[in-house]
Design an enzyme around this catalytic site. Structure first.
Site, mmCIF file in Angstrom:
data_model
loop_
_atom_site.group_PDB
_atom_site.id
_atom_site.type_symbol
_atom_site.label_atom_id
_atom_site.label_comp_id
_atom_site.label_asym_id
_atom_site.label_seq_id
_atom_site.Cartn_x
_atom_site.Cartn_y
_atom_site.Cartn_z
ATOM 1 N N TYR A 158 0.691 -1.064 0.341
ATOM 2 C CA TYR A 158 -0.595 -0.115 -0.042
ATOM 3 C C TYR A 158 1.166 1.273 0.042
ATOM 4 O O TYR A 158 0.722 2.306 -0.365
ATOM 5 C CB TYR A 158 -0.821 -0.001 1.172
ATOM 6 C CG TYR A 158 -1.905 0.708 0.955
ATOM 7 C CD1 TYR A 158 -2.904 0.850 0.294
ATOM 8 C CD2 TYR A 158 -2.295 1.857 1.559
ATOM 9 C CE1 TYR A 158 -3.952 1.318 -0.526
ATOM 10 C CE2 TYR A 158 -3.429 2.519 2.131
ATOM 11 C CZ TYR A 158 -4.224 2.792 0.442
ATOM 12 O OH TYR A 158 -5.572 3.778 0.420
ATOM 13 N N LYS A 165 -3.130 8.379 2.988
ATOM 14 C CA LYS A 165 -4.662 8.140 3.605
ATOM 15 C C LYS A 165 -4.061 8.566 5.274
ATOM 16 O O LYS A 165 -4.903 8.801 6.113
ATOM 17 C CB LYS A 165 -4.580 6.682 3.804
ATOM 18 C CG LYS A 165 -5.563 6.117 2.682
ATOM 19 C CD LYS A 165 -6.346 6.877 2.001
ATOM 20 C CE LYS A 165 -7.334 6.007 0.735
ATOM 21 N NZ LYS A 165 -8.004 6.808 -0.086
HETATM 22 P P1 NAD Z 1 -12.639 3.494 -7.834
HETATM 23 O O1 NAD Z 1 -11.080 2.844 -8.697
HETATM 24 O O2 NAD Z 1 -13.869 3.220 -8.383
HETATM 25 O O3 NAD Z 1 -12.836 5.051 -7.154
HETATM 26 C C1 NAD Z 1 -11.184 6.005 -7.609
HETATM 27 C C2 NAD Z 1 -11.668 7.058 -8.180
HETATM 28 O O4 NAD Z 1 -10.867 7.747 -8.255
HETATM 29 C C3 NAD Z 1 -12.696 7.290 -9.825
HETATM 30 O O5 NAD Z 1 -13.517 6.929 -10.072
HETATM 31 C C4 NAD Z 1 -11.164 8.356 -10.432
HETATM 32 O O6 NAD Z 1 -12.032 8.913 -11.802
HETATM 33 C C5 NAD Z 1 -11.160 9.150 -9.482
HETATM 34 N N1 NAD Z 1 -9.772 9.915 -9.376
HETATM 35 C C6 NAD Z 1 -8.478 9.449 -9.249
HETATM 36 N N2 NAD Z 1 -7.657 10.161 -9.966
HETATM 37 C C7 NAD Z 1 -8.855 11.527 -9.588
HETATM 38 C C8 NAD Z 1 -8.589 12.770 -10.589
HETATM 39 N N3 NAD Z 1 -7.130 13.173 -10.350
HETATM 40 N N4 NAD Z 1 -9.612 13.694 -9.921
HETATM 41 C C9 NAD Z 1 -10.300 13.223 -9.798
HETATM 42 N N5 NAD Z 1 -11.025 11.845 -9.497
HETATM 43 C C10 NAD Z 1 -9.830 11.503 -9.668
HETATM 44 O O7 NAD Z 1 -11.774 2.696 -6.578
HETATM 45 P P2 NAD Z 1 -12.399 2.445 -5.205
HETATM 46 O O8 NAD Z 1 -12.022 1.819 -5.148
HETATM 47 O O9 NAD Z 1 -14.353 2.944 -4.772
HETATM 48 O O10 NAD Z 1 -12.235 4.348 -4.870
HETATM 49 C C11 NAD Z 1 -12.446 5.185 -4.166
HETATM 50 C C12 NAD Z 1 -12.725 5.608 -2.638
HETATM 51 O O11 NAD Z 1 -12.384 4.490 -1.837
HETATM 52 C C13 NAD Z 1 -10.831 6.170 -2.693
HETATM 53 O O12 NAD Z 1 -10.288 7.275 -1.896
HETATM 54 C C14 NAD Z 1 -10.099 4.585 -2.043
HETATM 55 O O13 NAD Z 1 -8.554 4.628 -1.292
HETATM 56 C C15 NAD Z 1 -10.932 4.392 -1.209
HETATM 57 N N6 NAD Z 1 -11.271 2.778 -0.022
HETATM 58 C C16 NAD Z 1 -10.362 1.744 -1.063
HETATM 59 C C17 NAD Z 1 -11.264 0.488 -0.937
HETATM 60 C C18 NAD Z 1 -11.116 -0.873 -1.538
HETATM 61 O O14 NAD Z 1 -10.718 -1.767 -1.689
HETATM 62 N N7 NAD Z 1 -11.301 -0.569 -2.912
HETATM 63 C C19 NAD Z 1 -11.250 0.363 0.477
HETATM 64 C C20 NAD Z 1 -10.917 1.188 1.389
HETATM 65 C C21 NAD Z 1 -10.999 2.747 1.125
HETATM 66 O O1 0WE Z 2 -6.390 2.809 -2.033
HETATM 67 C C1 0WE Z 2 -7.675 2.126 -2.791
HETATM 68 C C2 0WE Z 2 -6.406 2.063 -4.003
HETATM 69 C C3 0WE Z 2 -5.924 2.578 -4.028
HETATM 70 C C4 0WE Z 2 -5.079 3.313 -5.613
HETATM 71 C C5 0WE Z 2 -5.051 1.980 -6.853
HETATM 72 C C6 0WE Z 2 -4.466 2.270 -8.138
HETATM 73 C C7 0WE Z 2 -4.147 1.429 -8.740
HETATM 74 C C8 0WE Z 2 -4.391 1.703 -10.118
HETATM 75 C C9 0WE Z 2 -5.149 4.288 -6.198
HETATM 76 N N1 0WE Z 2 -4.288 4.401 -7.399
HETATM 77 C C10 0WE Z 2 -4.145 3.383 -7.650
HETATM 78 N N2 0WE Z 2 -3.025 3.855 -9.544
HETATM 79 C C11 0WE Z 2 -3.158 2.517 -10.354
HETATM 80 O O2 0WE Z 2 -2.535 2.415 -11.345
HETATM 81 N N3 0WE Z 2 -7.722 0.613 -1.622
HETATM 82 C C12 0WE Z 2 -7.664 0.963 0.024
HETATM 83 C C13 0WE Z 2 -7.912 -0.432 -2.576
HETATM 84 C C14 0WE Z 2 -6.145 -0.738 -2.223
HETATM 85 O O3 0WE Z 2 -5.607 -0.971 -3.253
HETATM 86 C C15 0WE Z 2 -3.986 -1.672 -2.311
HETATM 87 C C16 0WE Z 2 -4.474 -2.446 -1.761
HETATM 88 C C17 0WE Z 2 -5.846 -2.148 -1.094
HETATM 89 C C18 0WE Z 2 -6.740 -2.635 -0.315
HETATM 90 C C19 0WE Z 2 -2.964 -1.542 -2.978
HETATM 91 C C20 0WE Z 2 -1.459 -2.427 -2.285
HETATM 92 C C21 0WE Z 2 -1.822 -3.149 -1.745
HETATM 93 C C22 0WE Z 2 -3.490 -3.103 -0.791
#
Ligand code: NAD
Ligand code: 0WE
Length: 258
Positions: A158, A165
């Site tokens: 991560y 975060k």
């Molecule tokens: P996702 O890819 O659906 O959403 C990420 C969003 O970020 C996308 O809609 C993308 O367009 C937007 N984004 C990236 N760069 C941007 C920019 N410059 N300007 C505007 N928008 C931008 O993935 P997700 O998992 O739904 O992520 C949403 C949030 O949830 C993130 O903050 C992520 O860290 C957090 N999160 C995700 C998980 C997981 O496991 N998926 C767990 C905990 C927290």
């Molecule tokens: O916040 C996240 C995802 C964040 C994320 C993921 C990507 C993948 C593609 C941000 N930037 C990018 N850029 C890319 O090009 N999560 C909480 C999901 C997530 O991401 C991980 C996790 C988990 C869970 C990355 C490494 C290890 C665990």
């Protein structure tokens, strides 16, 4: 009881039907909120078309491009909100980005530009959007962001997102302290791992989900709609006494020691 009618809610971060922001938007709509949706525009307009089709059933009455790296796009988003809505009640910050090469391997090898970009998009954007939203939240308001346990513990790969975060969760506390006197609450949901566009691009995410299914008290992961329900609660008057908090929506995983 849980009623958001008459509330204007801006939702950022919808990319597709797996986005956590999509789960949140659906539940806010179900509670009666009036929605504005922003998307990250691309050169070919593909994202605009895709997200527009997806959100159509929620009848958003604002649909705007907003790349948080661009001050002018943030500015014009909030100008439209001021002109068309006059007030904002709810702001959902649900976006993050780091270079793919910075989400594996040695954290100590993170580049200066990769570090800065991850923190600019994933962390500074909450501060910036909150500052612009503040004067529009004239009846008070609720700001919500999404975080992950990797901001508190060292989770393999991560890496720079963990630093982003940690900064995000600290920003929630400083924003809550500043905005509280204006009756604006600021909170975060720390979601467990969910398969989305962002997480699926990460190597080993399925193994992580499998691990959570073995260890979490509820023996499963959470869904986007469960995060959406907690988000709707935090943005409603039922949570009127809650600010500056990080609420874990993770099937209980965070409490476990082994
Ligand atoms: P996702 O890819 O659906 O959403 C990420 C969003 O970020 C996308 O809609 C993308 O367009 C937007 N984004 C990236 N760069 C941007 C920019 N410059 N300007 C505007 N928008 C931008 O993935 P997700 O998992 O739904 O992520 C949403 C949030 O949830 C993130 O903050 C992520 O860290 C957090 N999160 C995700 C998980 C997981 O496991 N998926 C767990 C905990 C927290
Ligand atoms: O916040 C996240 C995802 C964040 C994320 C993921 C990507 C993948 C593609 C941000 N930037 C990018 N850029 C890319 O090009 N999560 C909480 C999901 C997530 O991401 C991980 C996790 C988990 C869970 C990355 C490494 C290890 C665990």
């Amino acid at each position: 009881m849980l009623d958001l009618t008459g509330k204007n809610a801006l939702v950022t971060g919808i990319a597709n039907n797996r986005s956590i922001a999509w789960g949140i938007a659906q539940q806010l709509h179900k509670a009666g909120a009036n929605l504005g949706i922003t998307y990250l525009p691309d050169e070919r307009g593909k994202m605009e078309k895709k997200v527009a089709e997806l959100v159509e059933p929620l009848n958003p009455n604002l649909f705007l491009p907003c790349n948080v790296e661009l001050d002018e796009q943030i500015q014009s988003t909030f100008e439209v909100i001021r002109d068309k809505w006059g007030k904002l009640d709810i702001l959902i910050h649900c976006l993050a980005f780091a270079n793919k090469e910075d989400l594996s391997g040695d954290f100590s090898q993170t580049s200066r530009s990769g570090f800065n970009q991850a923190l600019e998009i994933s962390t500074y954007s909450l501060v910036k959007l909150s500052g612009i939203a503040k004067p529009l939240m004239i009846e008070g308001g609720s700001i919500l962001t999404l975080t992950y346990l990797g901001g508190v513990r060292a989770i393999p790969n991560y890496n720079v997102m963990g630093v982003a975060k940690a900064g995000l969760e600290t920003s929630v506390r400083y924003l809550a302290a500043e905005l509280g006197p204006h009756n604006i609450r600021v909170n975060a949901i720390s979601a467990g791992p969910i398969r989305t566009l962002a997480s699926s691009a990460v190597g080993g995410i399925l193994d992580m989900i499998h691990h959570v299914e073995q260890v979490a008290p509820l023996r499963r992961t959470v869904t986007q709609l469960e995060v959406g329900n907690a988000a709707t609660f935090l943005c409603s008057d039922l949570a009127s006494g809650i600010t500056g908090q990080v609420l874990y929506v993770d099937a209980g995983y965070e409490i476990m020691g082994m």
